[in-house]
Design a protein around this motif. Structure first.
Motif, PDB file in Angstrom:
ATOM      1  N   ARG A  77      -9.492 -11.007  11.501  1.00  0.00           N
ATOM      2  CA  ARG A  77      -8.184 -11.618  11.212  1.00  0.00           C
ATOM      3  C   ARG A  77      -7.795 -11.374   9.758  1.00  0.00           C
ATOM      4  N   ILE A  78      -8.747 -11.528   8.848  1.00  0.00           N
ATOM      5  CA  ILE A  78      -8.470 -11.294   7.433  1.00  0.00           C
ATOM      6  C   ILE A  78      -8.162  -9.812   7.206  1.00  0.00           C
ATOM      7  N   ALA A  79      -8.937  -8.945   7.837  1.00  0.00           N
ATOM      8  CA  ALA A  79      -8.733  -7.497   7.686  1.00  0.00           C
ATOM      9  C   ALA A  79      -7.355  -7.079   8.182  1.00  0.00           C
ATOM     10  N   ARG A  80      -6.885  -7.688   9.266  1.00  0.00           N
ATOM     11  CA  ARG A  80      -5.541  -7.357   9.783  1.00  0.00           C
ATOM     12  C   ARG A  80      -4.466  -7.651   8.752  1.00  0.00           C
ATOM     13  N   VAL A  81      -4.600  -8.763   8.052  1.00  0.00           N
ATOM     14  CA  VAL A  81      -3.612  -9.105   7.024  1.00  0.00           C
ATOM     15  C   VAL A  81      -3.648  -8.061   5.910  1.00  0.00           C
ATOM     16  N   GLY A  82      -4.841  -7.680   5.491  1.00  0.00           N
ATOM     17  CA  GLY A  82      -4.961  -6.643   4.464  1.00  0.00           C
ATOM     18  C   GLY A  82      -4.356  -5.320   4.907  1.00  0.00           C
ATOM     19  N   LYS A  83      -4.588  -4.953   6.148  1.00  0.00           N
ATOM     20  CA  LYS A  83      -4.015  -3.700   6.670  1.00  0.00           C
ATOM     21  C   LYS A  83      -2.494  -3.755   6.693  1.00  0.00           C
ATOM     22  N   GLU A  84      -1.945  -4.912   7.024  1.00  0.00           N
ATOM     23  CA  GLU A  84      -0.487  -5.051   7.034  1.00  0.00           C
ATOM     24  C   GLU A  84       0.086  -4.916   5.619  1.00  0.00           C
ATOM     25  N   LEU A  85      -0.588  -5.505   4.643  1.00  0.00           N
ATOM     26  CA  LEU A  85      -0.113  -5.370   3.264  1.00  0.00           C
ATOM     27  C   LEU A  85      -0.211  -3.914   2.802  1.00  0.00           C
ATOM     28  N   SER A  86      -1.280  -3.233   3.179  1.00  0.00           N
ATOM     29  CA  SER A  86      -1.413  -1.809   2.853  1.00  0.00           C
ATOM     30  C   SER A  86      -0.309  -0.998   3.524  1.00  0.00           C
ATOM     31  N   ARG A  87      -0.013  -1.350   4.760  1.00  0.00           N
ATOM     32  CA  ARG A  87       1.058  -0.650   5.485  1.00  0.00           C
ATOM     33  C   ARG A  87       2.392  -0.868   4.807  1.00  0.00           C
ATOM     34  N   ALA A  88       2.626  -2.086   4.327  1.00  0.00           N
ATOM     35  CA  ALA A  88       3.876  -2.378   3.625  1.00  0.00           C
ATOM     36  C   ALA A  88       3.985  -1.520   2.365  1.00  0.00           C
ATOM     37  N   LEU A  89       2.898  -1.387   1.626  1.00  0.00           N
ATOM     38  CA  LEU A  89       2.902  -0.544   0.426  1.00  0.00           C
ATOM     39  C   LEU A  89       3.203   0.905   0.792  1.00  0.00           C
ATOM     40  N   ASP A  90       2.619   1.377   1.884  1.00  0.00           N
ATOM     41  CA  ASP A  90       2.876   2.752   2.329  1.00  0.00           C
ATOM     42  C   ASP A  90       4.335   2.938   2.721  1.00  0.00           C
ATOM     43  N   LEU A  91       4.866   1.993   3.471  1.00  0.00           N
ATOM     44  CA  LEU A  91       6.267   2.090   3.892  1.00  0.00           C
ATOM     45  C   LEU A  91       7.219   2.101   2.693  1.00  0.00           C
ATOM     46  N   ALA A  92       6.958   1.216   1.750  1.00  0.00           N
ATOM     47  CA  ALA A  92       7.843   1.100   0.593  1.00  0.00           C
ATOM     48  C   ALA A  92       7.737   2.309  -0.326  1.00  0.00           C
ATOM     49  N   GLY A  93       6.575   2.937  -0.344  1.00  0.00           N
ATOM     50  CA  GLY A  93       6.360   4.053  -1.254  1.00  0.00           C
ATOM     51  C   GLY A  93       6.655   5.416  -0.671  1.00  0.00           C
ATOM     52  N   ALA A  94       6.999   5.479   0.606  1.00  0.00           N
ATOM     53  CA  ALA A  94       7.267   6.767   1.248  1.00  0.00           C
ATOM     54  C   ALA A  94       8.706   7.200   0.972  1.00  0.00           C
ATOM     55  N   PRO A  95       8.888   8.235   0.139  1.00  0.00           N
ATOM     56  CA  PRO A  95      10.250   8.639  -0.216  1.00  0.00           C
ATOM     57  C   PRO A  95      11.090   9.072   0.980  1.00  0.00           C
ATOM     58  N   GLN A  96      10.451   9.627   2.008  1.00  0.00           N
ATOM     59  CA  GLN A  96      11.201  10.070   3.177  1.00  0.00           C
ATOM     60  C   GLN A  96      11.768   8.900   3.976  1.00  0.00           C
ATOM     61  N   GLN A  97      11.206   7.703   3.773  1.00  0.00           N
ATOM     62  CA  GLN A  97      11.683   6.520   4.492  1.00  0.00           C
ATOM     63  C   GLN A  97      12.976   5.969   3.889  1.00  0.00           C
ATOM     64  N   GLY A  98      13.134   6.114   2.580  1.00  0.00           N
ATOM     65  CA  GLY A  98      14.346   5.634   1.920  1.00  0.00           C
ATOM     66  C   GLY A  98      14.532   4.137   2.058  1.00  0.00           C
ATOM     67  N   ALA A  99      15.799   3.735   2.177  1.00  0.00           N
ATOM     68  CA  ALA A  99      16.145   2.310   2.259  1.00  0.00           C
ATOM     69  C   ALA A  99      15.566   1.660   3.514  1.00  0.00           C
ATOM     70  N   SER A 100      15.499   2.405   4.608  1.00  0.00           N
ATOM     71  CA  SER A 100      14.944   1.812   5.830  1.00  0.00           C
ATOM     72  C   SER A 100      13.458   1.508   5.655  1.00  0.00           C
ATOM     73  N   GLY A 101      12.749   2.333   4.882  1.00  0.00           N
ATOM     74  CA  GLY A 101      11.346   2.080   4.605  1.00  0.00           C
ATOM     75  C   GLY A 101      11.170   0.840   3.750  1.00  0.00           C
ATOM     76  N   GLN A 102      12.066   0.660   2.783  1.00  0.00           N
ATOM     77  CA  GLN A 102      12.013  -0.532   1.938  1.00  0.00           C
ATOM     78  C   GLN A 102      12.253  -1.781   2.782  1.00  0.00           C
ATOM     79  N   ALA A 103      13.241  -1.731   3.645  1.00  0.00           N
ATOM     80  CA  ALA A 103      13.543  -2.888   4.500  1.00  0.00           C
ATOM     81  C   ALA A 103      12.371  -3.182   5.434  1.00  0.00           C
ATOM     82  N   ALA A 104      11.784  -2.139   6.010  1.00  0.00           N
ATOM     83  CA  ALA A 104      10.629  -2.329   6.898  1.00  0.00           C
ATOM     84  C   ALA A 104       9.445  -2.896   6.108  1.00  0.00           C
ATOM     85  N   ALA A 105       9.258  -2.413   4.884  1.00  0.00           N
ATOM     86  CA  ALA A 105       8.167  -2.911   4.045  1.00  0.00           C
ATOM     87  C   ALA A 105       8.347  -4.400   3.762  1.00  0.00           C
ATOM     88  N   TRP A 106       9.574  -4.815   3.511  1.00  0.00           N
ATOM     89  CA  TRP A 106       9.836  -6.243   3.289  1.00  0.00           C
ATOM     90  C   TRP A 106       9.507  -7.056   4.531  1.00  0.00           C
TER      91      TRP A 106
END
Length: 115
Positions: A41-70
């Motif tokens: 359960r703890i690891a899942r939360v960490g993976k989600e936060l890592s995924r959010a960082l990946d989404l927000a940092g992916a230039p190809q995602q643009g604004a939609s990646g930022q919104a998904a990261a949020w």
């Protein structure tokens, strides 16, 4: 026509900090003999936060990646609340975090010095 709402800038540093806290919670739980289910359960939360960082940092995602990261971050923040309760002592978390930094040079039994 509705006024578009802009997504605020993603707080990379703060999310990394929160991920570090989750990692410390995991390490303390593991050292404390937590069950596989609790660790997962703890690891899942960490993976989600890592995924959010990946989404927000992916230039190809643009604004939609930022919104998904949020969205992912907001959900993970609610889950973080369930990882500890107000009565959970902070010392095991701090010791686990220090141990991760210092490795074998630091004994888990040593106490942080008061300043």
């Amino acid at each position: 026509m509705p006024i578009p709402v802009s997504t605020p800038p993603f707080p990379f540093d703060a999310v990394r900090d929160l991920l570090g806290v989750v990692r410390a919670i995991y390490a303390a739980a593991k050292d404390g003999g937590a069950s596989r289910e609790d660790l997962a359960r703890i690891a899942r939360v960490g993976k989600e936060l890592s995924r959010a960082l990946d989404l927000a940092g992916a230039p190809q995602q643009g604004a939609s990646g930022q919104a998904a990261a949020w969205r992912v971050t907001d959900k993970a923040m609610l889950q973080v609340n369930d990882l500890v309760d107000p009565l959970t002592p902070a010392a095991p978390l701090l010791l686990a975090a220090r141990s991760r930094v210092a490795g074998s040079r630091l004994s888990m039994r040593s106490k942080p010095q008061a300043r």
